[in-house]
Motif scaffolding. Structure first.
Motif, PDB file in Angstrom:
ATOM      1  N   LEU A  61      37.702 -28.658  39.909  1.00 54.75           N
ATOM      2  CA  LEU A  61      38.660 -27.805  39.205  1.00 54.75           C
ATOM      3  C   LEU A  61      39.024 -28.384  37.849  1.00 54.75           C
ATOM      4  CD1 LEU A  61      40.677 -25.412  39.179  1.00 54.75           C
ATOM      5  CD2 LEU A  61      42.313 -26.919  40.325  1.00 54.75           C
ATOM      6  N   TYR A  62      39.212 -29.705  37.789  1.00 50.60           N
ATOM      7  CA  TYR A  62      39.637 -30.349  36.551  1.00 50.60           C
ATOM      8  C   TYR A  62      38.470 -30.931  35.756  1.00 50.60           C
ATOM      9  CZ  TYR A  62      44.317 -29.964  38.534  1.00 50.60           C
ATOM     10  OH  TYR A  62      45.488 -29.489  39.067  1.00 50.60           O
ATOM     11  N   SER A  63      37.254 -30.596  36.110  1.00 49.81           N
ATOM     12  CA  SER A  63      36.111 -31.039  35.316  1.00 49.81           C
ATOM     13  C   SER A  63      36.054 -30.244  34.016  1.00 49.81           C
ATOM     14  CB  SER A  63      34.814 -30.863  36.105  1.00 49.81           C
ATOM     15  OG  SER A  63      34.587 -29.488  36.384  1.00 49.81           O
ATOM     16  N   ASP A  64      35.317 -30.765  33.053  1.00 47.01           N
ATOM     17  CA  ASP A  64      35.279 -30.149  31.719  1.00 47.01           C
ATOM     18  C   ASP A  64      34.252 -29.024  31.669  1.00 47.01           C
ATOM     19  OD1 ASP A  64      36.027 -29.746  29.140  1.00 47.01           O
ATOM     20  OD2 ASP A  64      34.793 -31.340  28.301  1.00 47.01           O
ATOM     21  N   ASN A  65      34.395 -28.063  32.593  1.00 49.50           N
ATOM     22  CA  ASN A  65      33.502 -26.909  32.631  1.00 49.50           C
ATOM     23  C   ASN A  65      34.325 -25.655  32.391  1.00 49.50           C
ATOM     24  OD1 ASN A  65      31.234 -28.474  33.299  1.00 49.50           O
ATOM     25  ND2 ASN A  65      31.750 -28.395  35.474  1.00 49.50           N
ATOM     26  N   HIS A  66      33.954 -24.906  31.346  1.00 55.21           N
ATOM     27  CA  HIS A  66      34.658 -23.668  31.009  1.00 55.21           C
ATOM     28  C   HIS A  66      33.649 -22.527  30.984  1.00 55.21           C
ATOM     29  CE1 HIS A  66      38.483 -25.553  29.765  1.00 55.21           C
ATOM     30  NE2 HIS A  66      37.699 -26.556  29.425  1.00 55.21           N
ATOM     31  N   PRO A  67      33.959 -21.410  31.644  1.00 51.99           N
ATOM     32  CA  PRO A  67      33.001 -20.298  31.647  1.00 51.99           C
ATOM     33  C   PRO A  67      32.859 -19.621  30.289  1.00 51.99           C
ATOM     34  CG  PRO A  67      35.074 -19.669  32.716  1.00 51.99           C
ATOM     35  CD  PRO A  67      35.156 -21.131  32.455  1.00 51.99           C
ATOM     36  N   THR A  68      33.825 -19.797  29.377  1.00 50.51           N
ATOM     37  CA  THR A  68      33.788 -19.089  28.094  1.00 50.51           C
ATOM     38  C   THR A  68      33.623 -20.004  26.889  1.00 50.51           C
ATOM     39  OG1 THR A  68      36.211 -19.152  28.000  1.00 50.51           O
ATOM     40  CG2 THR A  68      35.208 -17.202  28.982  1.00 50.51           C
ATOM     41  N   VAL A  69      33.699 -21.326  27.084  1.00 49.05           N
ATOM     42  CA  VAL A  69      33.579 -22.262  25.959  1.00 49.05           C
ATOM     43  C   VAL A  69      32.477 -23.263  26.282  1.00 49.05           C
ATOM     44  CG1 VAL A  69      34.813 -23.858  24.443  1.00 49.05           C
ATOM     45  CG2 VAL A  69      36.073 -22.030  25.606  1.00 49.05           C
ATOM     46  N   ASP A  70      31.442 -23.305  25.448  1.00 53.35           N
ATOM     47  CA  ASP A  70      30.334 -24.213  25.709  1.00 53.35           C
ATOM     48  C   ASP A  70      30.636 -25.596  25.133  1.00 53.35           C
ATOM     49  OD1 ASP A  70      29.799 -24.100  22.914  1.00 53.35           O
ATOM     50  OD2 ASP A  70      28.544 -22.339  23.210  1.00 53.35           O
ATOM     51  N   THR A  71      29.747 -26.543  25.407  1.00 53.06           N
ATOM     52  CA  THR A  71      29.961 -27.935  25.010  1.00 53.06           C
ATOM     53  C   THR A  71      29.970 -28.106  23.499  1.00 53.06           C
ATOM     54  OG1 THR A  71      28.877 -28.641  27.054  1.00 53.06           O
ATOM     55  CG2 THR A  71      29.122 -30.285  25.320  1.00 53.06           C
ATOM     56  N   LEU A  72      29.068 -27.424  22.805  1.00 55.23           N
ATOM     57  CA  LEU A  72      29.011 -27.554  21.349  1.00 55.23           C
ATOM     58  C   LEU A  72      30.290 -27.039  20.691  1.00 55.23           C
ATOM     59  CD1 LEU A  72      25.302 -26.474  20.669  1.00 55.23           C
ATOM     60  CD2 LEU A  72      26.260 -28.787  20.730  1.00 55.23           C
ATOM     61  N   THR A  73      30.806 -25.934  21.205  1.00 58.11           N
ATOM     62  CA  THR A  73      32.043 -25.378  20.651  1.00 58.11           C
ATOM     63  C   THR A  73      33.213 -26.329  20.861  1.00 58.11           C
ATOM     64  OG1 THR A  73      31.240 -23.137  21.083  1.00 58.11           O
ATOM     65  CG2 THR A  73      33.594 -23.402  20.690  1.00 58.11           C
ATOM     66  N   LYS A  74      33.289 -26.918  22.031  1.00 58.99           N
ATOM     67  CA  LYS A  74      34.377 -27.862  22.311  1.00 58.99           C
ATOM     68  C   LYS A  74      34.283 -29.091  21.412  1.00 58.99           C
ATOM     69  CE  LYS A  74      33.422 -27.803  26.728  1.00 58.99           C
ATOM     70  NZ  LYS A  74      33.435 -28.067  28.185  1.00 58.99           N
TER      71      LYS A  74
END
Length: 666
Positions: free
Chosen positions: A390-403
């Motif tokens: 749940l608290y991992s850095d995975n977002h369905p709408t924001v990719d790694t490059l954007t972050k």
């Protein structure tokens, strides 16, 4: 027909034990999706037993509600020669004979209080004969008379059986039929087995996970707090505080210096606390036999019901006694259920309708559900895995490059502007005292064992030293209290699903004190440079849910008078705080003028946060928290407002309406 099969393999001998639990419906069953052909049901059960028992030495135990009344008919022709028991059944002896060893407490003759038979009689006896099975009811220690197992209004019967293979008999100890209970027409039938002792294994591997004890707490009392404050006036502690103050002024302001000062302050406070406070050990209190709502009237009803059970057991064929017992059973169940429901409804109502959460009632309600929340390693592992994902850095709408781009731009904005004086000036003693005054009593402590009451009881010298620590953190951009203890609280639904729990995080009280001081500065800064719009009532001082309710009702009444349509949209954000993208949050803070050491300390706080799951006095291993606002921090609601502020300011095209992200706190 229902069949449940459990296979148990002995690691020493590689022999299998099959436990088969089966329910066979009566001949005239009218329930849907049920095969009423008795022959087909027993044939299917026999085929299932044949398919699982490949090795003749495998052990088999058949149990369940088979709806077969066999009276006193013999299930086998007994062949009582104990010296040939070892040869059976490998010798291929005919299944018309059964060998019972002398060492097994089983009688050759089977007794039964039920003298009546039904259509399932021959089907069950044929099953026992073809599979070399022996009925244990009525021929064992504890049930030598073959007691009734079912009591109904139209008669008593023996329809619940334990049936074992010959290879299983050496495990048998006793069988007993329990007393009639409130919950079923069937009596509990209990089978006792001898425990098979396993030889000790050498070089055995350690358990997969060894969980540590949760942090202890001090028992805070008024007398202890008074002694706690006076203890800092003793010469030894005054000398220690003075030495720490000199070290801070002479030591270079580095990350290591901040950690060393925090460690010394924590040790100093705990040294004093251990002398004046008792330690509250987190022991598992035995669950009381009766709940607090089970009062005298319920005890009287229970005693009468127990007496009724004994009477019906002693007179199983008396129809008048059985009818009266059935009425007693219903009456007892009714008064117990009503009292229990009234108790829990009253407790939930007090928690729900109170202006503030009554933690005493909340803990009382939690204690009644403690037996549901088990302490097995598997469950703690499942909660650990759930919250790690749940608290991992995975977002369905924001990719790694954007972050990554958001964080780089936020750092550039912070470094490219002059430090904001209102945010980055050194903390003052007035700010510290004001934050100490806002601390609430009764809050839990974290790994450093320091509570809010202890912080408020610090002497002036210790407060001065604590202020130096906070200023050092602000100057170096270091936050040292990123570990939290997360306790899952069940909300609703399946208790095995971690998603049905609310995570209550407990952080260091020293860290929350610093967060309170940071929050006060951020609120003042935003009120001047980036104030909230009027429609933002969530987490705003002086605002409440009733403001939005009044606005909505006024709007509805206005458009009802002019007979015009009005549309409303309600948005429920599920796990809103837990799904905040931290890189985007840092970017928005930088856009609102947060920079310098203030920005660095927030970035350090959100880059090193870790959590531990706590369940029944045990804590799991640490896992990274890379998403969402910090649990249990005073800053989190304000950060959430910053994160969603653009939605509050957004005007929808071609409308007169403003999209509001106002949230209600329940």
């Amino acid at each position: 027909m229902n069949i449940v099969i459990v296979k148990i393999t002995d690691p020493d001998s590689n022999l299998n034990t099959f436990v088969v639990n089966s329910y066979i419906p009566p001949k005239n069953s009218k329930q849907k999706n049920r095969t009423n052909c008795s022959e087909a049901n027993f044939d299917a059960l026999q085929e299932k037993i044949t398919s699982i028992k490949n090795n003749p030495s495998d052990e088999l135990l058949l149990l369940g509600y088979l709806n077969a009344r066999i009276g006193v008919a013999p299930d086998f022709h007994m062949y009582d020669r104990a010296d040939e028991f070892e040869l059976f059944p490998e010798t291929g002896r005919s299944s018309d004979f059964m060998v019972i060893p002398d060492v097994v407490p089983i009688s050759q003759n089977r007794n039964s209080q039920d003298k009546i038979t039904n259509r399932h009689k021959n089907l069950l006896l044929d099953l026992c004969g073809s599979q070399n099975l022996l009925i244990l009811n009525g021929r064992t220690i504890g049930d030598s008379a073959g007691k009734y197992t079912c009591y109904k209004w139209n008669g008593n019967s023996v329809v619940d059986y334990f049936i074992a293979s010959t290879s299983f008999l050496h495990r048998f100890k006793s069988l007993s039929v329990g007393e009639h209970t409130l919950f079923s027409d069937h009596n509990p039938v209990l089978l006792s087995l001898w425990h098979r002792r396993r030889a000790p294994q050498r070089n055995s591997q350690a358990p997969a996970s060894i969980y540590e004890e949760a942090p202890f707490r001090y028992k805070i009392t008024e007398e202890g707090l008074a002694n706690f404050t006076k203890s800092f006036e003793q010469p030894e502690f005054i000398q220690g505080i003075s030495q720490l103050t000199k070290d801070v002024e002479s030591t270079p302001k580095t990350h290591e210096a901040v950690e060393a000062l925090n460690r010394h302050i924590t040790e100093l406070i705990n040294d004093v606390a251990k002398k004046v406070f008792d330690i509250s050990k987190q022991t598992k209190n035995p669950k009381p036999k009766f709940a607090s709502w089970f009062d005298g009237k319920r005890h009287t009803a229970r005693r009468l019901f127990k007496r009724s059970i004994k009477i019906v057991d002693n007179n199983p064929d008396n129809q008048r006694i059985k009818t009266r017992h059935r009425a007693n059973s219903k009456g007892y169940r009714k008064i117990v259920n009503k009292k229990r429901d009234d108790f829990f409804n009253s407790l939930k109502k007090k928690i729900k309708n109170g202006k503030t959460i009554s933690w005493r009632d909340f803990k009382k309600l939690k204690n009644y559900k403690k037996e549901e929340v088990q302490t097995e390693t598997e469950q703690l592992n499942s909660f650990h895995q759930f919250y790690s994902e749940l608290y991992s850095d995975n977002h369905p709408t924001v990719d790694t490059l954007t972050k990554r781009a958001l964080l780089e731009e936020a750092n550039a904005l912070s470094e490219g502007s002059a430090p904001n004086e209102s945010l980055n000036s050194p903390f003052t003693s007035d700010e510290l005292n004001a934050a100490l005054g806002e601390l609430k009593s009764g809050k839990a402590s974290s790994f450093d064992h320091i509570s809010n009451e202890m912080l408020r009881g610090l002497s002036m010298n210790m407060r001065s030293l604590l202020l130096k620590l906070f200023n050092l953190c602000l100057e170096t951009g270091v936050y040292l209290w990123s570990k939290s203890v997360i306790t899952p609280i069940h909300k609703k639904g399946c208790i095995r699903n971690p998603d049905n729990y609310r995570a209550i995080a407990v952080c260091s009280c020293i860290g929350k004190l610093l967060s309170t001081m940071l929050l006060s500065r951020l609120v003042n800064h935003r009120q001047i440079s980036h104030p909230d719009p009027p429609n933002q009532a969530g987490f705003t001082k002086g605002s409440q849910c009733n403001d939005h309710i009044f606005t909505l009702m006024s709007t509805i009444e206005k458009y009802k008078k002019v007979k015009s349509k009005i549309y409303a949209v309600f948005i429920d954000l599920r796990k809103a705080f837990d799904l905040v993208c931290r890189q985007a949050l840092m970017f928005k803070l930088a856009c609102y003028g947060v920079n310098g050491g203030y920005y660095d300390i927030i970035k350090d706080m959100y880059s090193k946060s870790e959590g531990h799951i706590k369940m029944n006095g045990k804590i799991s291993e640490a896992f990274k928290i890379l998403k969402g606002t910090e649990q249990g921090h005073p800053l989190s609601p304000e950060f959430f407002k910053v994160y969603f502020k653009k939605l509050s300011d957004l005007e929808l095209p071609d409308t007169r309406w403003t999209f509001s992200d106002s949230l209600s706190v329940g």
